[in-house]
Scaffold this motif. Sequence first.
Motif, PDB file in Angstrom:
ATOM      1  N   LEU A   1       0.837  -1.206   0.000  1.00  0.00           N
ATOM      2  CA  LEU A   1       0.000   0.000   0.000  1.00  0.00           C
ATOM      3  C   LEU A   1       0.870   1.254   0.000  1.00  0.00           C
ATOM      4  O   LEU A   1       0.619   2.200  -0.758  1.00  0.00           O
ATOM      5  N   ALA A   2       1.916   1.258   0.819  1.00  0.00           N
ATOM      6  CA  ALA A   2       2.803   2.428   0.876  1.00  0.00           C
ATOM      7  C   ALA A   2       3.483   2.672  -0.468  1.00  0.00           C
ATOM      8  O   ALA A   2       3.510   3.806  -0.971  1.00  0.00           O
ATOM      9  N   SER A   3       4.025   1.620  -1.071  1.00  0.00           N
ATOM     10  CA  SER A   3       4.716   1.820  -2.354  1.00  0.00           C
ATOM     11  C   SER A   3       3.727   2.134  -3.475  1.00  0.00           C
ATOM     12  O   SER A   3       4.043   2.880  -4.399  1.00  0.00           O
ATOM     13  N   HIS A   4       2.497   1.599  -3.382  1.00  0.00           N
ATOM     14  CA  HIS A   4       1.471   1.943  -4.372  1.00  0.00           C
ATOM     15  C   HIS A   4       1.121   3.427  -4.287  1.00  0.00           C
ATOM     16  O   HIS A   4       0.976   4.101  -5.310  1.00  0.00           O
ATOM     17  N   LEU A   5       0.978   3.949  -3.069  1.00  0.00           N
ATOM     18  CA  LEU A   5       0.665   5.369  -2.907  1.00  0.00           C
ATOM     19  C   LEU A   5       1.784   6.250  -3.450  1.00  0.00           C
ATOM     20  O   LEU A   5       1.518   7.291  -4.059  1.00  0.00           O
ATOM     21  N   VAL A   6       3.029   5.815  -3.258  1.00  0.00           N
ATOM     22  CA  VAL A   6       4.167   6.547  -3.828  1.00  0.00           C
ATOM     23  C   VAL A   6       4.076   6.543  -5.348  1.00  0.00           C
ATOM     24  O   VAL A   6       4.201   7.581  -6.005  1.00  0.00           O
TER      25      VAL A   6
ATOM     26  N   VAL B   1      16.799  -4.091   2.041  1.00  0.00           N
ATOM     27  CA  VAL B   1      17.408  -2.778   2.328  1.00  0.00           C
ATOM     28  C   VAL B   1      17.183  -1.834   1.148  1.00  0.00           C
ATOM     29  O   VAL B   1      16.792  -0.675   1.327  1.00  0.00           O
ATOM     30  N   CYS B   2      17.419  -2.335  -0.072  1.00  0.00           N
ATOM     31  CA  CYS B   2      17.203  -1.512  -1.279  1.00  0.00           C
ATOM     32  C   CYS B   2      15.741  -1.072  -1.377  1.00  0.00           C
ATOM     33  O   CYS B   2      15.456   0.098  -1.662  1.00  0.00           O
ATOM     34  N   ALA B   3      14.817  -2.010  -1.143  1.00  0.00           N
ATOM     35  CA  ALA B   3      13.382  -1.691  -1.206  1.00  0.00           C
ATOM     36  C   ALA B   3      13.018  -0.651  -0.146  1.00  0.00           C
ATOM     37  O   ALA B   3      12.259   0.286  -0.417  1.00  0.00           O
TER      38      ALA B   3
ATOM     39  N   VAL C   1      11.523   4.968   1.226  1.00  0.00           N
ATOM     40  CA  VAL C   1      11.757   6.229   1.951  1.00  0.00           C
ATOM     41  C   VAL C   1      11.982   7.374   0.963  1.00  0.00           C
ATOM     42  O   VAL C   1      11.401   8.458   1.099  1.00  0.00           O
ATOM     43  N   ILE C   2      12.804   7.132  -0.059  1.00  0.00           N
ATOM     44  CA  ILE C   2      13.045   8.160  -1.084  1.00  0.00           C
ATOM     45  C   ILE C   2      11.736   8.519  -1.779  1.00  0.00           C
ATOM     46  O   ILE C   2      11.430   9.691  -2.003  1.00  0.00           O
TER      47      ILE C   2
ATOM     48  N   LEU D   1       7.305  12.191  -2.877  1.00  0.00           N
ATOM     49  CA  LEU D   1       5.860  12.416  -2.853  1.00  0.00           C
ATOM     50  C   LEU D   1       5.517  13.643  -2.008  1.00  0.00           C
ATOM     51  O   LEU D   1       4.686  14.463  -2.404  1.00  0.00           O
ATOM     52  N   TYR D   2       6.173  13.793  -0.881  1.00  0.00           N
ATOM     53  CA  TYR D   2       5.956  14.964  -0.025  1.00  0.00           C
ATOM     54  C   TYR D   2       6.338  16.245  -0.770  1.00  0.00           C
ATOM     55  O   TYR D   2       5.610  17.241  -0.739  1.00  0.00           O
ATOM     56  N   LEU D   3       7.481  16.208  -1.459  1.00  0.00           N
ATOM     57  CA  LEU D   3       7.943  17.385  -2.195  1.00  0.00           C
ATOM     58  C   LEU D   3       7.068  17.693  -3.414  1.00  0.00           C
ATOM     59  O   LEU D   3       6.979  18.839  -3.846  1.00  0.00           O
ATOM     60  N   ALA D   4       6.419  16.659  -3.965  1.00  0.00           N
ATOM     61  CA  ALA D   4       5.601  16.836  -5.168  1.00  0.00           C
ATOM     62  C   ALA D   4       4.134  17.098  -4.849  1.00  0.00           C
ATOM     63  O   ALA D   4       3.299  17.150  -5.752  1.00  0.00           O
ATOM     64  N   ALA D   5       3.811  17.296  -3.576  1.00  0.00           N
ATOM     65  CA  ALA D   5       2.412  17.444  -3.167  1.00  0.00           C
ATOM     66  C   ALA D   5       1.698  18.578  -3.900  1.00  0.00           C
ATOM     67  O   ALA D   5       0.539  18.441  -4.290  1.00  0.00           O
TER      68      ALA D   5
END
Length: 198
Positions: free
Chosen positions: A110-115, A159-161, A166-167, A172-176
């Motif tokens: 869900l988190a990666s889908h929202l990203v 770790v990569c995922a 996080v990135i 996403l926060y910056l592109a709001a």
Amino acid sequence: MTALPLIFTAGWASGVNAYAVVLLLGIFGVTGISDEVPEALQRTDVLIAAAVLFLIEAVADKIPYLDSFWDALHTVVRPAAGAVVAALLAGQDGSLPQLAAGAVGGTTALASHLVKAGTRMAINTSPEPASNIVMSLVEDVTVAGIVTLAIFHPVLAAVCAGVLLVIGLMVLYLAASRIRRYLIRRRQRREERLAAAV
């Protein structure tokens, strides 16, 4: 807890492209590359369905605005797929309860889908279509690479995922503001179509 890194990685990847995850894991299982892939993912009907849906997504994901519509449809599908794949992986391994594994896989998906969906909304504010195609190809290659890495080095893949998640959340926060513009423009188009129809 040996399956946890693979579960987390599969969840993250499912949020980006669930069909690619099922297809890749199934292929790794059928070909004998990995014995950690559950039988359910190796079934011929599952592989065929995943391949067909992957091809449909590969096209839909590269077309501006259609990609966001496709993402909206998959807001339930991707997290559910992440949860199911995680539960199957946990059942195969036996080191983690399936319910807990499903929760980890579904939440991560869900988190990666929202990203992914949010990033696409931001990209759709750009007038040219090339960025959609490039972003889609980058996502496909990244999912394939991370899932393949997870088969051979699950902790490194997790770790990569995690870093990519996080990135992605930071982007996403910056592109709001761009996403808000996209939603406003979409609402205006809908209102214009309704006004024209009346």
